[in-house]
Design a protein around this motif. Structure first.
Motif, PDB file in Angstrom:
ATOM      1  N   VAL A 199      23.065  25.951 -21.855  1.00 23.64           N
ATOM      2  CA  VAL A 199      23.654  24.827 -22.617  1.00 23.64           C
ATOM      3  C   VAL A 199      24.787  25.465 -23.494  1.00 23.64           C
ATOM      4  O   VAL A 199      24.890  26.468 -24.164  1.00 23.64           O
ATOM      5  CB  VAL A 199      22.586  24.787 -23.708  1.00 23.64           C
ATOM      6  N   ASP A 200      25.949  24.863 -23.041  1.00 22.77           N
ATOM      7  CA  ASP A 200      27.403  25.109 -24.120  1.00 22.77           C
ATOM      8  C   ASP A 200      27.334  24.480 -25.217  1.00 22.77           C
ATOM      9  O   ASP A 200      28.110  25.042 -26.090  1.00 22.77           O
ATOM     10  CB  ASP A 200      28.306  24.599 -22.661  1.00 22.77           C
ATOM     11  N   LYS A 201      26.871  23.603 -25.442  1.00 20.72           N
ATOM     12  CA  LYS A 201      26.915  22.939 -26.678  1.00 20.72           C
ATOM     13  C   LYS A 201      26.032  21.777 -27.119  1.00 20.72           C
ATOM     14  O   LYS A 201      25.705  20.998 -26.040  1.00 20.72           O
ATOM     15  CB  LYS A 201      28.492  22.213 -26.486  1.00 20.72           C
ATOM     16  N   VAL A 202      25.569  21.653 -28.109  1.00 20.30           N
ATOM     17  CA  VAL A 202      24.577  20.671 -28.718  1.00 20.30           C
ATOM     18  C   VAL A 202      25.416  19.681 -29.729  1.00 20.30           C
ATOM     19  O   VAL A 202      25.962  20.306 -30.809  1.00 20.30           O
ATOM     20  CB  VAL A 202      23.378  21.101 -29.458  1.00 20.30           C
ATOM     21  N   LEU A 203      25.707  18.598 -29.294  1.00 19.93           N
ATOM     22  CA  LEU A 203      26.601  17.678 -29.983  1.00 19.93           C
ATOM     23  C   LEU A 203      25.750  16.691 -30.950  1.00 19.93           C
ATOM     24  O   LEU A 203      24.519  16.395 -30.376  1.00 19.93           O
ATOM     25  CB  LEU A 203      27.615  17.005 -29.219  1.00 19.93           C
ATOM     26  N   THR A 204      26.361  15.947 -32.063  1.00 22.17           N
ATOM     27  CA  THR A 204      25.469  14.933 -32.551  1.00 22.17           C
ATOM     28  C   THR A 204      25.685  13.709 -31.878  1.00 22.17           C
ATOM     29  O   THR A 204      26.958  13.376 -31.572  1.00 22.17           O
ATOM     30  CB  THR A 204      26.007  14.927 -33.939  1.00 22.17           C
ATOM     31  N   GLY A 205      24.946  12.998 -31.416  1.00 20.67           N
ATOM     32  CA  GLY A 205      24.942  11.653 -30.826  1.00 20.67           C
ATOM     33  C   GLY A 205      25.272  10.832 -31.438  1.00 20.67           C
ATOM     34  O   GLY A 205      25.455  10.795 -33.147  1.00 20.67           O
ATOM     35  N   GLY A 206      25.912   9.658 -30.998  1.00 19.75           N
ATOM     36  CA  GLY A 206      26.460   8.449 -31.859  1.00 19.75           C
ATOM     37  C   GLY A 206      25.412   7.664 -32.426  1.00 19.75           C
ATOM     38  O   GLY A 206      24.214   7.777 -32.033  1.00 19.75           O
ATOM     39  N   LYS A 209      27.488  24.282 -16.460  1.00 22.28           N
ATOM     40  CA  LYS A 209      27.119  24.097 -17.939  1.00 22.28           C
ATOM     41  C   LYS A 209      26.441  22.833 -18.403  1.00 22.28           C
ATOM     42  O   LYS A 209      26.429  22.176 -17.483  1.00 22.28           O
ATOM     43  CB  LYS A 209      28.509  23.993 -18.770  1.00 22.28           C
ATOM     44  N   ILE A 210      25.625  22.855 -19.459  1.00 26.39           N
ATOM     45  CA  ILE A 210      24.754  21.915 -20.002  1.00 26.39           C
ATOM     46  C   ILE A 210      25.455  21.404 -21.331  1.00 26.39           C
ATOM     47  O   ILE A 210      25.495  22.414 -22.175  1.00 26.39           O
ATOM     48  CB  ILE A 210      23.536  22.044 -19.777  1.00 26.39           C
ATOM     49  N   ALA A 245      26.410  19.128 -16.724  1.00 27.17           N
ATOM     50  CA  ALA A 245      25.463  18.340 -16.748  1.00 27.17           C
ATOM     51  C   ALA A 245      25.466  17.841 -18.276  1.00 27.17           C
ATOM     52  O   ALA A 245      25.513  18.657 -19.045  1.00 27.17           O
ATOM     53  CB  ALA A 245      24.057  18.823 -16.738  1.00 27.17           C
ATOM     54  N   LEU A 246      25.517  16.327 -18.609  1.00 26.77           N
ATOM     55  CA  LEU A 246      25.330  15.884 -19.720  1.00 26.77           C
ATOM     56  C   LEU A 246      23.934  15.466 -19.716  1.00 26.77           C
ATOM     57  O   LEU A 246      23.554  14.176 -19.198  1.00 26.77           O
ATOM     58  CB  LEU A 246      26.543  14.546 -19.936  1.00 26.77           C
ATOM     59  N   ILE A 247      23.214  15.750 -20.835  1.00 27.02           N
ATOM     60  CA  ILE A 247      21.796  15.591 -20.892  1.00 27.02           C
ATOM     61  C   ILE A 247      21.696  14.692 -22.303  1.00 27.02           C
ATOM     62  O   ILE A 247      21.859  15.380 -23.330  1.00 27.02           O
ATOM     63  CB  ILE A 247      20.832  16.620 -20.825  1.00 27.02           C
ATOM     64  N   PHE A 248      21.334  13.477 -22.270  1.00 25.07           N
ATOM     65  CA  PHE A 248      21.583  12.708 -23.334  1.00 25.07           C
ATOM     66  C   PHE A 248      20.006  12.484 -24.193  1.00 25.07           C
ATOM     67  O   PHE A 248      19.086  12.390 -23.463  1.00 25.07           O
ATOM     68  CB  PHE A 248      21.968  11.095 -22.968  1.00 25.07           C
TER      69      PHE A 248
END
Length: 239
Positions: free
Chosen positions: A73-80, A48-49, A4-7
């Protein structure tokens, strides 16, 4: 694998809130994004999330994930700088470890009224049809006024649907679509459904209720509160 990609990259300017991005606003002491993440956390088919997060709030979200025990939650990324860049950031991260036939579910952090059954239907639709576009029936009369003043056409509402989320695909397909989308005008690539349509892909609808709302304005927040209260009352009285 089902990811799951949760924006959570938006700042929520239409919410008229100057304190927190809308995904971190709280209802009954719990942030909106946690309501969303908990549904994916509970689902046995989600492995994974990954969460692209608004810049400057990554550590805050990581602490929330720990507090509410969101273990998937596998990773918290910085949004663009915009949704498209956030999606590419996330897809580039997934490309480091997923297979072409892994399923990716794209969802909004501020769309918390999602059910486990709807997630299941999305996954099964991808396996059967190659993709899934969650959509609700259009319940109003739709009119076209190209000059914003004079009606030129009415469209039968039984042919219309409102695209919502999740939108789900095999990784290979969503990756190739967004790579192609980087070369297209921004107006075409607002969301993945629009992009896939522009590329001529045949898309399959997974129906959902109209209460699968995206919390964008203060009115949406109060609708969300009413829906949470309704669910709680139904649970209490066994309805």
């Amino acid at each position: 694998m089902n990811i799951a990609l949760i924006f959570a990259g938006g700042t929520g300017t239409r919410m008229k809130n100057i304190g927190k991005p809308k995904q971190f606003l709280e209802l009954y002491g719990k942030p909106i994004i946690i309501y969303t993440l908990e549904v994916f956390e509970r689902h046995p088919m989600i492995d994974k999330i990954v969460v692209p997060c608004v810049h400057g709030w990554e550590n805050y979200l990581i602490e929330l994930v720990k507090k509410y025990h969101i273990t998937k939650v596998d990773k918290v990324l910085t949004g663009g700088k915009d949704t498209q860049e956030s999606k590419m950031n996330a897809l580039k991260y997934l490309k480091t470890f997923v297979d072409d036939k892994d399923i990716v579910l794209l969802h909004d952090a501020v769309r918390p009224i999602i059910t486990e059954d709807l997630i299941t239907q999305n996954i099964e639709s991808v396996k059967t049809y190659g993709n899934a576009i969650t959509a609700a029936t259009f319940i109003e009369t739709c009119i076209v006024a190209e000059d914003k003043h004079n009606i030129t056409k009415t469209i039968p509402r039984n042919t219309l649907f409102i695209a919502k989320a999740p939108q789900s695909f095999y990784f290979k397909d969503v990756w190739e679509a967004h790579v192609a989308g980087e070369k297209m005008p921004y107006t075409i690539t607002i969301d993945t459904c629009s992009l896939m349509t522009e590329l001529g892909k045949k898309l399959h609808i997974v129906p959902c209720d109209n209460d699968n709302i995206k919390i964008t304005t203060p009115d949406d927040f109060f609708i969300f509160k009413a829906l949470v209260d309704l669910k709680e009352n139904k649970d209490i009285f066994g309805i």
